[in-house]
Design an enzyme around this catalytic site. Structure first.
Site, PDB file in Angstrom:
ATOM      1  N   LYS A   1      46.267  41.591  39.611  1.00 44.59           N
ATOM      2  CA  LYS A   1      47.569  41.026  39.979  1.00 44.59           C
ATOM      3  C   LYS A   1      48.124  41.663  41.236  1.00 44.59           C
ATOM      4  O   LYS A   1      48.917  41.032  41.938  1.00 44.59           O
ATOM      5  CB  LYS A   1      48.558  41.158  38.822  1.00 44.59           C
ATOM      6  CG  LYS A   1      48.207  40.273  37.646  1.00 44.59           C
ATOM      7  CD  LYS A   1      49.433  39.578  37.103  1.00 44.59           C
ATOM      8  CE  LYS A   1      49.042  38.591  36.027  1.00 44.59           C
ATOM      9  NZ  LYS A   1      50.180  38.176  35.213  1.00 44.59           N
TER      10      LYS A   1
ATOM     11  N   LYS B   1      38.659  28.264  33.410  1.00 47.73           N
ATOM     12  CA  LYS B   1      39.602  27.917  32.353  1.00 47.73           C
ATOM     13  C   LYS B   1      40.790  27.149  32.925  1.00 47.73           C
ATOM     14  O   LYS B   1      41.073  27.238  34.125  1.00 47.73           O
ATOM     15  CB  LYS B   1      40.038  29.151  31.582  1.00 47.73           C
ATOM     16  CG  LYS B   1      40.901  30.124  32.335  1.00 47.73           C
ATOM     17  CD  LYS B   1      41.388  31.223  31.383  1.00 47.73           C
ATOM     18  CE  LYS B   1      42.504  32.015  32.040  1.00 47.73           C
ATOM     19  NZ  LYS B   1      43.036  33.093  31.258  1.00 47.73           N
TER      20      LYS B   1
ATOM     21  N   LYS C   1      47.306  27.413  35.741  1.00 46.65           N
ATOM     22  CA  LYS C   1      48.186  26.911  36.791  1.00 46.65           C
ATOM     23  C   LYS C   1      47.792  27.451  38.149  1.00 46.65           C
ATOM     24  O   LYS C   1      47.947  26.785  39.165  1.00 46.65           O
ATOM     25  CB  LYS C   1      49.636  27.333  36.503  1.00 46.65           C
ATOM     26  CG  LYS C   1      50.316  26.424  35.524  1.00 46.65           C
ATOM     27  CD  LYS C   1      51.643  27.000  35.084  1.00 46.65           C
ATOM     28  CE  LYS C   1      51.481  28.323  34.420  1.00 46.65           C
ATOM     29  NZ  LYS C   1      52.315  28.601  33.267  1.00 46.65           N
TER      30      LYS C   1
END
Ligand code: TRP
Length: 339
Positions: A113, A200, A203
């Site tokens: 992240k 997968k 968004k």
């Protein structure tokens, strides 16, 4: 009478629309767990601030996701909004002092992240909140003394950290105060992107990679119609990822199950027509999501009522959090004065 059931806690970040990957992978299971456990489900807006975000949109996203969850079957009394219970942040601070800096820098989610954060910001920004994220998550879990935490495998490392912090805390204060929570790895369907079934549904990959639970019927049908099935060279008789994903969506929806069985037979006989399969997938999804949309529309008609209920449930749940924080402050040598 005190609630004797084991407790379950999980949380979701208000970072955008709920899609079928979230629903089948988590929320559907949360709904079921409510039958057996005392459940705490949080919409964690403090967590949503750890990445660069749009200040003007956060509050609405928080309410929208809360409403979406209720429309999908989460009971308002199981739900809380994290920032309505500031004790999460307070306990998070205390836990910071029972967690080493090195443990946090080793978290793989932090590494991933922080790269995303640099890309998303204009000035290569990585917030200290992002590093500290799993400590706040630890507070979310331990503040309610949750027995079980239903999460995906990607959260195992955070859960391990939660147990480490609980252990360090217990041994520092010389008391087995916190129970060590366990992950609950219920098998849930892992839905893939219909545009690229090798990844997968999410968004972050862009619009065509996810199907919103509350999307218009026409849009859902169109996305299923254009789903990637196989690339043509598949002659092994093995099911391709794309086709498997479509079958999985029917099964997960719990709708059109008779058609599911006959399509599966077609596949085994080598006579499956993808257009038939897609039609059934779309029907199943539309049937399932229409039920949610009806509830969501009813909520939209009367948002104030539900907002009031959620504030009430957050207040009820806050009492549990306040009791824990009071005891923790006593244990660690902080002041506890009633003003
Ligand atoms: N980190 C979790 C996720 O990204 C969200 C989360 C925050 C969470 N606090 C939690 C999950 C507490 C379980 C328990 O999915």
């Amino acid at each position: 009478m005190e609630d004797q059931r084991k407790s379950v806690l999980s949380c979701i970040q208000p970072t955008g629309l709920m899609h079928l990957g979230n629903y089948f992978g988590a929320v559907q299971n949360w709904v079921k767990l409510q039958e057996e456990y005392r459940c705490f489900y949080g919409v964690v807006d403090y967590h949503a601030m750890t990445m660069p975000y749009d200040i003007k949109k956060l509050r609405n996203k928080t309410w929208d996701l809360t409403f979406d969850l209720v429309a999908c079957g989460i009971k308002p009394e199981s739900l809380f909004i994290q920032s309505l219970i500031p004790e999460h942040a307070e306990l998070g601070w205390i836990f910071n002092c029972f967690c080493s800096y090195g443990q946090l820098t080793r978290m793989t989610q932090f590494k991933d992240k922080s790269r995303d954060s640099q890309l998303k910001s204009k000035d290569n920004f990585i917030s200290a909140g992002l590093l500290d994220y799993p400590v706040l998550q630890t507070a979310d879990i331990l503040i309610y003394k949750a027995d079980y935490v239903p999460v995906g495998k990607d959260q195992d490392q955070h859960l391990e950290l939660t147990r480490d912090i609980a252990q360090r805390f217990n041994s520092s204060v010389g008391k087995e105060y916190f129970v060590l929570p366990e992950g609950l790895h219920t098998e849930t369907p892992k839905i893939k992107s219909t545009a690229d079934p090798s990844r997968k549904m999410s968004k972050s990959a862009g619009e065509k990679h996810y199907i919103g639970v509350f999307s218009e019927e026409q849009r859902i049908r169109k996305q299923i119609r254009s789903a990637v099935t196989d690339t043509g060279e598949n002659t092994s008789g093995k099911m391709s990822e794309g086709v498997e994903n479509l079958f999985q969506m029917i099964k997960a929806s719990g709708k059109q199950l008779d058609s599911y069985n006959s399509l599966m037979q077609d596949f085994e006989n080598g006579g499956l027509k993808y257009s038939d399969l897609k039609e059934v997938v779309a029907d199943a999804l539309v049937e399932m999501t229409n039920e949610f949309k009806e509830k969501r529309d009813a909520i939209n008609e009367n948002k104030r009522d539900l907002k009031y209920q959620i504030k009430q449930s957050s207040e009820e749940i806050r009492k549990v959090a306040q009791d824990t924080v009071k005891e923790v402050k006593d244990l660690v040598g902080l002041l506890n004065v009633k003003f």
